[in-house]
Write a protein that holds these residues in place. Structure first.
Motif, PDB file in Angstrom:
ATOM      1  N   LYS A  78       0.890  -1.102   0.065  1.00  0.00           N
ATOM      2  CA  LYS A  78      -0.008   0.023   0.079  1.00  0.00           C
ATOM      3  C   LYS A  78       0.645   1.402  -0.068  1.00  0.00           C
ATOM      4  CE  LYS A  78      -3.555   2.370   2.789  1.00  0.00           C
ATOM      5  NZ  LYS A  78      -2.886   3.300   3.439  1.00  0.00           N
ATOM      6  N   ILE A  79       1.971   1.262   0.843  1.00  0.00           N
ATOM      7  CA  ILE A  79       2.709   2.498   1.032  1.00  0.00           C
ATOM      8  C   ILE A  79       3.639   2.629  -0.362  1.00  0.00           C
ATOM      9  CG2 ILE A  79       4.571   3.595   2.157  1.00  0.00           C
ATOM     10  CD1 ILE A  79       3.854   1.911   4.524  1.00  0.00           C
ATOM     11  N   GLY A  81       2.895   1.458  -3.360  1.00  0.00           N
ATOM     12  CA  GLY A  81       1.979   1.858  -4.415  1.00  0.00           C
ATOM     13  C   GLY A  81       1.494   3.156  -4.423  1.00  0.00           C
ATOM     14  N   GLU A  82       1.418   3.908  -3.127  1.00  0.00           N
ATOM     15  CA  GLU A  82       0.988   5.244  -3.299  1.00  0.00           C
ATOM     16  C   GLU A  82       1.895   6.311  -3.520  1.00  0.00           C
ATOM     17  OE1 GLU A  82      -2.588   4.444   0.157  1.00  0.00           O
ATOM     18  OE2 GLU A  82      -1.052   5.618   0.729  1.00  0.00           O
ATOM     19  N   LEU A  83       3.210   5.911  -3.147  1.00  0.00           N
ATOM     20  CA  LEU A  83       4.226   6.645  -3.433  1.00  0.00           C
ATOM     21  C   LEU A  83       4.622   6.582  -4.791  1.00  0.00           C
ATOM     22  CD1 LEU A  83       6.782   5.670  -0.534  1.00  0.00           C
ATOM     23  CD2 LEU A  83       5.752   7.727  -0.847  1.00  0.00           C
ATOM     24  N   LYS A  84       4.474   5.431  -5.557  1.00  0.00           N
ATOM     25  CA  LYS A  84       4.712   5.382  -7.010  1.00  0.00           C
ATOM     26  C   LYS A  84       3.513   6.252  -7.890  1.00  0.00           C
ATOM     27  CE  LYS A  84       5.880   0.809  -7.051  1.00  0.00           C
ATOM     28  NZ  LYS A  84       5.982  -0.546  -7.561  1.00  0.00           N
ATOM     29  N   GLU A  85       2.210   6.081  -7.218  1.00  0.00           N
ATOM     30  CA  GLU A  85       1.095   7.034  -7.701  1.00  0.00           C
ATOM     31  C   GLU A  85       1.424   8.427  -7.744  1.00  0.00           C
ATOM     32  OE1 GLU A  85      -3.445   6.768  -7.263  1.00  0.00           O
ATOM     33  OE2 GLU A  85      -2.296   4.699  -7.693  1.00  0.00           O
ATOM     34  N   GLU A  86       2.085   8.858  -6.679  1.00  0.00           N
ATOM     35  CA  GLU A  86       2.145  10.264  -6.173  1.00  0.00           C
ATOM     36  C   GLU A  86       3.453  10.953  -6.996  1.00  0.00           C
ATOM     37  OE1 GLU A  86       1.856  11.353  -2.077  1.00  0.00           O
ATOM     38  OE2 GLU A  86       2.216  13.347  -2.361  1.00  0.00           O
TER      39      GLU A  86
END
Ligand code: NAD
Ligand code: ZN
Length: 358
Positions: A78-79, A81-86
Motif C-alpha cells: 500500500k505504501i 503503491g501510493e508513493l509510486k502513484e504520487e
C-alpha cells in the motif's frame, strides 16, 4: 548453496549521541533531481520533538508508520503503491523507529523498483532489482534489523523475510539519544531479543570465530546493562544500541535457535510480537540453554518486568498443530540449535509439550 556465506553489509554507519542532526548532510548527495526523500516514522513520534528535527526539503514526505501490528506485505504494498502513484519515483526511504519500522522501510525501498507484491519476494534471494536508497535509524535497540539482510513480513500464507543482498540499508544512523524514552517493558522485551540472539548464536552448531567475536561482545554489553548497572542511564542506551548492532552481526554469520523457532509459531497463530514472544519461550528453555535461561530469569527479576504465562491455555489440537508446523518449518534454526539430527531430538510430541508449558 555455497559453502561459505558471502554476505552484503550496510554501506555506511554513523554512531553517536546527536548524530541524527547530521542526517541532512548525509542525505544531500543522495537526492536525485526533483524526487523526494520519504521519511517513514514510527507513529510513536507523531507530535514529538524529533519530528521537528527531520530535515524535510521540497517535495519530501513524512509518513507515520502504524506499528500496532508487525509489518504485513499488504501494508508495504500500500505504501509503495501510493508513493509510486504520487511521485513515480523517490530519492530514498528513511526508516525512523523500532524493528518494525526498519523492516517496513527496507521493504518499501525494494518495492519501489520490484514489480508485483512484496509477498512474491518472501524467501531467499528472490528480489530482482536493487531498491531505492534506504536509511535505517533505530529508536529502539535489540532486533539487529538495522544490520540484517532481511525484512520480516507477515504475508497471506507465511511470516517470512525478503532475504536478499539488496535488503541491507545503504546507511544507518545509530544515535542512542533516540532511544531515551522507551517504556521499561518494551525496552526489556526488545533488548532481550538481542540477548537471545547471542545465546542462540553462541550455543549454536553454526558458530564460527566471526560470529563468536560479535556475539561475545554483544552478550557482555547486555550483561552490563541488564545485570550489573543498577539504574538505566544514557550509557545504558549507548551500550544497548551497540549490543543490538553486534548481535545482528553475530547472526549474520550464524543463525538463531530454539527460542526464535518456537516464537515464530506463537507469532503466526496468536500474533504474539517478536520481542515478548521470544521472552515467553526463553522462560522455559532450561533443557536447551540452561545457563542462558537462568541468566535470562535473573534479568527479568532485576528489571521487574512481567513475562506473560499461560498463553497457550485452551488452544485446540489443530491450533497446536499449526504452531508446530510453522516452527518445524524453520529448519536452519533447528539445525543450528540441535545439529544435523535435530528432527530426532525435536519431535512433534516434544514440541507440543513445550508449547503447552508457555
Ligand atoms: P517495534 O518496532 O514493533 O516497536 C515496539 C513499540 O515500541 C511500538 O509501539 C513503537 O511505537 C514503540 N517505540 C519505538 N521506538 C520508541 C521510542 N524511542 N520510545 C518509545 N516507544 C518507541 O519493536 P521491535 O522489537 O524493535 O521490533 C520488532 C519487529 O522487528 C518485529 O516485526 C520483528 O519481526 C522485527 N525483527 C526484524 C529483524 C530483522 O532482521 N529484520 C530481526 C528481529 C526482529
Ligand atoms: Zn530476534
Amino acid at each position: 548453496m555455497s559453502k561459505f556465506r558471502n554476505f552484503k553489509m550496510v554501506d555506511y554507519v554513523i554512531y553517536g549521541r546527536g548524530s541524527f542532526d547530521q542526517l541532512d548532510e548525509i542525505l544531500s548527495p543522495n537526492r536525485k533531481d526533483n524526487s523526494p526523500m520519504i521519511f517513514l516514522v514510527d507513529h510513536f513520534f507523531k507530535g514529538k520533538a524529533l519530528t521537528e528535527r527531520i530535515p524535510v526539503q521540497g517535495k519530501d514526505k513524512v509518513i507515520f508508520a502504524d506499528v500496532t501490528y508487525e509489518p504485513k506485505t499488504t501494508y508495504v504494498d500500500k505504501i509503495a503503491g501510493e508513493l509510486k502513484e504520487e511521485f513515480g519515483t523517490v530519492s530514498g526511504v528513511i526508516g525512523i523507529g523500532g524493528g518494525s519500522t526498519m523492516d517496513l522501510a527496507k521493504a518499501v525501498s525494494l518495492m519501489m523498483t520490484n514489480p508485483g507484491s512484496s509477498a512474491d519476494y518472501q524467501g531467499w534471494d528472490l528480489v530482482r532489482f536493487p531498491g531505492v536508497y534506504k536509511v535505517g535509524i533505530p529508536t529502539l535497540s535489540g532486533t539487529g534489523a538495522e544490520v540484517s539482510r532481511t525484512t520480516v513480513l507477515t504475508g497471506p500464507t507465511r511470516k517470512l523475510g525478503m532475504n536478499s543482498d539488496f535488503t541491507p540499508f545503504n546507511q544507518i544512523v545509530l544515535d542512542p539519544e533516540l532511544a531515551a524514552n522507551v517504556p521499561v517493558n518494551q525496552r526489556f522485551y526488545t533488548g532481550m531479543d538481542c540477548y537471545i540472539h547471542c545465546i542462540e548464536s553462541l550455543q549454536g552448531t553454526y558458530l564460527n570465530e566471526f560470529s563468536k567475536s560479535y556475539g561475545e561482545k554483544a552478550l557482555e554489553l547486555c550483561r552490563e546493562v541488564f545485570l550489573e548497572k543498577n539504574t538505566w542511564d544514557n550509557e545504558s542506551d549507548d551500550k544497548l544500541m551497540m549490543a543490538s548492532y553486534a548481535g545482528g552481526m553475530s547472526i549474520a554469520y550464524s543463525q538463531v535457535g530454539v527460542a526464535h523457532a518456537v516464537s515464530y509459531g506463537l507469532a503466526f497463530l496468536l500474533g504474539t510480537k517478536h520481542g515478548v514472544g521470544n521472552c515467553i519461550v526463553m522462560n522455559h528453555l532450561e533443557e536447551y540453554y540452561p545457563e542462558g535461561t537462568a541468566e535470562f530469569k535473573q534479568m527479568v527479576e532485576k528489571s521487574k518486568v512481567e513475562i506473560p504465562q499461560g498463553i497457550c491455555k485452551g488452544l485446540s489440537d489443530e491450533e497446536f498443530d499449526t504452531m508446530i508446523n510453522v516452527s518445524l518449518g524453520m529448519k536452519p534454526l533447528w539445525e543450528n540449535a540441535l545439529g544435523k539430527d535435530w528432527e530426532k531430538i525435536m519431535t512433534r510430541v516434544k514440541l507440543r509439550e513445550l508449547y503447552e508449558r508457555l
